[in-house]
Design an enzyme around this catalytic site. Structure first.
Site, mmCIF file in Angstrom:
data_model
loop_
_atom_site.group_PDB
_atom_site.id
_atom_site.type_symbol
_atom_site.label_atom_id
_atom_site.label_comp_id
_atom_site.label_asym_id
_atom_site.label_seq_id
_atom_site.Cartn_x
_atom_site.Cartn_y
_atom_site.Cartn_z
ATOM 1 N N LYS A 1 -22.056 -9.089 32.905
ATOM 2 C CA LYS A 1 -22.883 -9.631 33.978
ATOM 3 C C LYS A 1 -22.044 -10.386 35.027
ATOM 4 C CE LYS A 1 -26.537 -7.970 32.004
ATOM 5 N NZ LYS A 1 -26.066 -6.724 31.395
HETATM 6 C C1 LIG Z 1 -31.886 -5.174 32.360
HETATM 7 C C2 LIG Z 1 -31.436 -5.865 31.118
HETATM 8 N N1 LIG Z 1 -32.342 -6.537 30.380
HETATM 9 C C3 LIG Z 1 -31.985 -7.181 29.268
HETATM 10 C C4 LIG Z 1 -30.676 -7.207 28.823
HETATM 11 C C5 LIG Z 1 -30.341 -7.892 27.540
HETATM 12 O O1 LIG Z 1 -29.333 -8.838 27.678
HETATM 13 P P1 LIG Z 1 -28.328 -9.185 26.470
HETATM 14 O O2 LIG Z 1 -27.368 -8.046 26.335
HETATM 15 O O3 LIG Z 1 -27.671 -10.455 26.920
HETATM 16 O O4 LIG Z 1 -29.155 -9.370 25.262
HETATM 17 C C6 LIG Z 1 -29.710 -6.528 29.552
HETATM 18 C C7 LIG Z 1 -28.304 -6.514 29.088
HETATM 19 O O5 LIG Z 1 -27.514 -5.670 29.349
HETATM 20 C C8 LIG Z 1 -30.092 -5.830 30.724
HETATM 21 O O6 LIG Z 1 -29.200 -5.156 31.443
#
Ligand SMILES: Cc1ncc(COP(=O)(O)O)c(C=O)c1O
Length: 416
Positions: A177
């Site tokens: 991110k």
């Molecule tokens: C659009 C979206 N939602 C939710 C998530 C979930 O985040 P995390 O990987 O920190 O659990 C991501 C992670 O890549 C994402 O790209």
């Protein structure tokens, strides 16, 4: 992840040397980040969590979604958007995206049924959803809007920050991110009660540390507390964020201005809902066909959005299999309360989304790109467009050196 350096090392080292790794009563990094990031978003509250997936689930818990509820989500997003709906016992209703590669407001309105309680606009790849249209639909139909801003750190819509546009928002700070502490995430919200409920979902024992708000009845949930190491790193990353986004916006504008004339060949910039405020983490082009996108991507380092391997509903195996939980009795697809919810999925149910995704390409921007590199990118897009779209023969030598596609930037598997 664009930049991690000595400042992050120093911040994390300070926390370790002080032996202050726990956020409550021991260290203050998480608390400091939460108030700084809430201010950055223009909101009252931000609650850190261990991941974006936890944050999404906490946001859904906070607003009271559960069995009997349908939640509209887009066909193109990471699977956590869908699995977080299932984690609270509700049912995801998958609808089409439009040319902007974000959820189509018309598809939202067409999908609303008696059981629909919420919608999750996802600012995919940092590109803004059409929030004016979505909020108007939500108001007309009394829907809760949970922004999935996990890919939208630092960006916004018409001058307001992602995560502050709906009723509640969720962010991810994982390695891929715009701002990272390795893993991490959090819930953004204005409402005091929703903030307390989100904190309870993130850490059911947080009342012990932070005191009890009498308006909020505690409930049990899984812990997903952030550590001070995460908070320390995020405080440094937040200082870098605006500068990085500005650099990417300038690069995107330069590339789009320089390649505008290529529209005559069929290389059209993808329409954006808020091009001046979004993350500008890449330049997107909507090519005339999937075949043109494939040929273009062989000549120029870019990503076909439909080919990342895991950001489209056809790749969410657990959801398509109806495996909504580990235990059958906890599986929302089996719950009597969900009997009236629509829950039939098929791989071709959002064919329009698949068609758009297979002919849309992304060219990465990067705050570290030099002026020479940007000039090479512009030059090479032009050569690839002439070969692909105007069938102009080309010598290899016509391409200037560019970096290979940055797989990490796009959250893709890295070889080796
Ligand atoms: C659009 C979206 N939602 C939710 C998530 C979930 O985040 P995390 O990987 O920190 O659990 C991501 C992670 O890549 C994402 O790209």
């Amino acid at each position: 992840m664009y930049q991690v350096g000595q400042e992050e090392i120093d911040a994390v080292t300070r926390v370790i040397r002080a032996n202050a790794l726990f956020r409550y009563g021991v260290g203050h990094e998480c608390e400091r980040f939460e108030s700084r990031y809430a201010e950055h978003l223009g909101l009252k509250h931000f609650a850190l969590a261990a991941s974006g997936s936890n944050a999404l689930a906490a946001a859904m818990t906070a607003v009271g979604l559960g069995p009997g509820d349908e939640v509209i989500i887009p066909a193109h997003t990471y699977m956590a958007t869908a699995t977080s709906v299932l984690s609270v016992g509700a049912i995801p209703l998958i609808v089409d995206i439009d040319e902007t590669i974000t959820i189509d407001p018309k598809a939202i309105e067409a999908a609303i049924g008696p059981r629909t309680r919420a919608v999750v606009p996802v600012h995919m790849w940092g590109a803004a959803c059409d929030m004016d249209a979505i909020m108007a639909i939500a108001e007309r139909h009394d829907l809760i809007v949970i922004e999935d801003a996990c890919q939208g750190v630092g960006g916004g819509y018409k001058g307001r920050k992602f995560g502050a546009l709906g009723h509640i928002g969720a962010f991810s700070f994982n390695y891929f991110k715009n701002m990272t502490c390795g893993e991490g995430g959090g819930v953004a919200v204005n409402d005091d009660v929703l903030a307390e409920r989100a904190r309870c979902a993130i850490d059911p024992c947080h009342f012990y540390w932070q005191g009890r708000n009498d308006d909020v009845k505690p409930f049990s949930g899984n812990g997903a507390r952030a550590s001070e190491l995460m908070g320390a790193m995020l405080n440094v990353q937040l200082d870098r964020l605006d500068g990085m986004i500005q650099a990417m916006r300038a690069e995107k504008t330069a590339i789009l201005e320089a390649t505008r004339a290529l529209g005559n060949l069929g290389l059209k910039a993808t329409p954006m809902n808020s091009p001046e405020s979004d993350c500008s983490a890449q330049v997107m082009y909507s090519l005339p066909s999937a075949e043109a996108a494939r040929r273009f991507s062989e000549l120029f380092p870019c990503v076909i959005i439909g080919k990342t391997g895991r950001h489209t509903y056809t790749e969410w195996d657990q959801v398509l299999m109806g495996a909504g939980a580990a235990h059958p009795a906890m599986n929302p697809f089996n719950m009597p309360a969900n009997a009236e919810c629509r829950k039939t999925y098929s791989k071709d149910m959002c064919a329009r989304s698949l068609e758009i995704l297979d002919r849309t390409i992304m060219v990465a921007t990067d705050p570290k790109h030099t002026a020479d590199e940007i000039a090479d990118i512009i030059h090479n897009i032009g050569v690839a467009a002439r070969v692909t779209l105007a069938a102009t023969p080309v010598e290899d030598a016509e391409f200037r050196k560019t970096r290979p596609v940055d797989a990490q930037k796009f959250d893709l598997k890295v070889d080796g």
